[in-house]
Design an enzyme around this catalytic site. Structure first.
Site, PDB file in Angstrom:
ATOM      1  N   GLU A 206       0.883  -1.185   0.000  1.00  0.00           N
ATOM      2  CA  GLU A 206       0.000   0.000   0.000  1.00  0.00           C
ATOM      3  C   GLU A 206       0.907   1.217   0.000  1.00  0.00           C
ATOM      4  O   GLU A 206       1.381   1.635   1.058  1.00  0.00           O
ATOM      5  CB  GLU A 206      -0.911  -0.027   1.240  1.00  0.00           C
ATOM      6  N   CYS A 241      -2.298   9.208   2.300  1.00  0.00           N
ATOM      7  CA  CYS A 241      -1.864   8.680   0.998  1.00  0.00           C
ATOM      8  C   CYS A 241      -2.831   9.031  -0.127  1.00  0.00           C
ATOM      9  O   CYS A 241      -2.424   9.152  -1.272  1.00  0.00           O
ATOM     10  CB  CYS A 241      -1.688   7.172   1.099  1.00  0.00           C
TER      11      CYS A 241
END
Ligand code: NAD
Length: 471
Positions: A206, A241
């Site tokens: 991720e 993110c």
């Protein structure tokens, strides 16, 4: 490593495969979250000066939502999925049985250190695995709280926390795991993938990237400005993110958008944003220095149209907007991961697609418009981990959607049922009885048998009869 050996022994005992054990661990997570809400808020304040509002909504409620969904859906997820069979195996039935992989390593991150740690742990447990969580040492208060609470509330023979920094992570990566999930930067992602390859261990990475947001003239300006602010500054001061990284809009629309953003920013954070209790600080001085360097780059320092204030002692940077930054500036050549919002202007809004597609595939991309054609083109032509239209970041909070990157923004995905799937092996099982014998399958092979089987496999009924009756 003793911890891994113990987890392997626990897994081998079959304990973690039971429905009841998995449910007991979800309940333990809910209990520790409910009973220690104040401690969690305090740890997040200490690590990031995260406002209580963001701590409760994004971290604590995020964990509860995930644990409750798993409690509600686990039986259904564990039920084997029926699969169709064909004439070739007639009579038969087929199914996919989900089995746990074994021992999972979760290397977590510092920006949402509570929710992102548990999101992965919940997925690993839902699938029936044992798990080691390595929280990020960059958020030390949350790391130590996770270690304490998980030790107190969860089954320590199956769920362990290993705290530490690079040496501890390196030691963990030398072990053999059945799956690793890593959340963080591309640089460390490569180290994790290389270490995993030695044991042929599958990985979920991720990662991040520069998430673009296109703002079209046919957008509700006020709502757009508010949602952009929430996605950028209201999400951990941009240290998220999926935060929008930069804006693409047309030359003539850009000043209107800047005005709307400034107007709403003042309403949200007042005239002295560095004093606002509703903005997180930058995680540490090295990220603070990195961000101020991006602002002070001579190619963009004259382009700041709002903000720019910073306070080294409190590690706070005010919401900052930069207009018309050149594409070869520092700020456009690394993920910002902070409260700086550059705007790139284009002649036609459709040109934005080329700007995005000329770069690495982002983790998320956003579009604000009422133009249905443009929405269609956006979905069709922009490749990203996920998209939201007329919204920022929320697709990643939708547990019915998988969350993950593509290309340089990561590999694999999780959340909700997708986490259960990510930490399971989908074992195909075909069941037949002793009926349904076809002599043509067996030796001695003859041209007739071959003709018959070929026609059968091609699904050509006439040729099947020809082969059978010599027509
Ligand atoms: P990071 O989390 O990537 O790196 C620091 C961590 O990696 C530390 O825990 C450290 O112990 C470990 N580490 C560093 N060097 C190592 C080595 N040589 N061997 C083993 N481990 C090592 O830190 P960062 O760069 O500040 O993270 C920000 C990045 O994380 C951004 O790119 C962001 O987009 C991404 N991110 C992604 C998600 C997501 O869900 N996709 C979530 C949060 C952050």
């Amino acid at each position: 490593m003793a911890a891994v050996a113990e987890l392997r022994a626990t897994f081998a005992s079959g304990k973690t495969k039971s429905y009841d054990w998995r449910v007991s661990q979800f309940k333990a997570i809910l209990k520790l979250t409910n009973e220690h809400e104040k401690d969690i808020i305090e740890a997040l304040r200490s690590d990031l000066n995260k406002p209580e509002h963001e701590a409760i909504l994004y971290e604590i409620c995020g964990v509860k939502k995930s644990a409750k969904l798993s409690l509600k859906e686990l039986r259904r997820w564990m039920t084997p999925e029926k699969a169709k069979t064909s004439l070739i195996t007639f009579p038969s039935s087929a199914e996919l049985v989900s089995e746990p992989l074994g021992v999972i390593l979760v290397i977590s991150t510092w920006n949402y250190p509570f929710v992102l740690s548990f999101e992965a742990v919940i997925g690993a447990i839902a699938a029936g695995n044992t798990v080691v969580l390595k929280p990020s040492e960059i958020a030390p208060a949350t790391s130590s709280l996770l270690s304490k609470l998980i030790g107190e509330y969860m089954d320590s023979s199956a769920v362990k926390v290993v705290e530490g920094a690079v040496p501890e992570t390196t030691a963990l990566l030398e072990q053999k795991w059945d799956k690793i999930i890593y959340t963080g930067s591309e640089k460390v992602g490569r180290i994790v993938a290389a270490a995993a390859a030695k044991h042929l261990t599958p990985v979920i990475l991720e990662l991040g990237g520069k998430c673009p947001v296109i703002v079209d003239t046919k957008a509700n300006l006020e709502v757009t400005a508010r949602r952009l602010i929430l996605g950028k500054w209201g999400s951990n001061s941009g240290q998220t993110c999926v935060s929008p990284d930069y804006i693409l809009t047309t030359k003539e629309f850009a000043p209107k958008l800047v005005d709307a953003l400034v107007r709403e920013l003042k309403k949200f954070y007042g005239k002295e944003p560095l004093e606002s209790p509703d903005l997180s600080r930058i995680i540490n001085s090295s990220h603070f220095n990195r961000l101020t360097k991006l602002m002070d780059d001579e190619k963009v320092s004259g382009k700041i149209v709002h903000g720019g204030q910073r306070d080294k002692t409190t590690l706070k940077i005010a919401p900052t907007i930069l207009l018309d930054v050149p594409e070869d500036s520092l700020i456009m050549n690394e993920e910002i991961f902070g409260p700086l919002f550059p705007i790139i202007t284009v002649d036609k809004i459709e040109d934005s697609f080329n700007v995005i597609n000329a770069r690495e595939k982002p983790l998320a991309a956003y579009l604000f418009t009422n133009d249905e054609m443009l929405k269609g083109e956006f979905v069709e032509s922009v490749s990203a981990g996920g998209l939201s239209i007329n919204e920022t970041t929320l697709h990643s909070a939708t547990l019915t959607l998988p969350f993950g990157g593509v290309g340089e923004s990561g590999m694999g995905s999780y959340h909700g049922k997708y986490s259960f799937d990510a930490f399971s092996h989908k074992k195909p099982v075909l069941r037949r009885s002793f009926a349904g014998e076809v002599a043509a399958r067996y030796p001695p092979y003859t041209p007739e048998k071959q003709r018959f089987l070929k026609a059968f496999l091609d699904g050509n009924i006439i040729d099947v009869f020809r082969a059978l009756f010599g027509w």
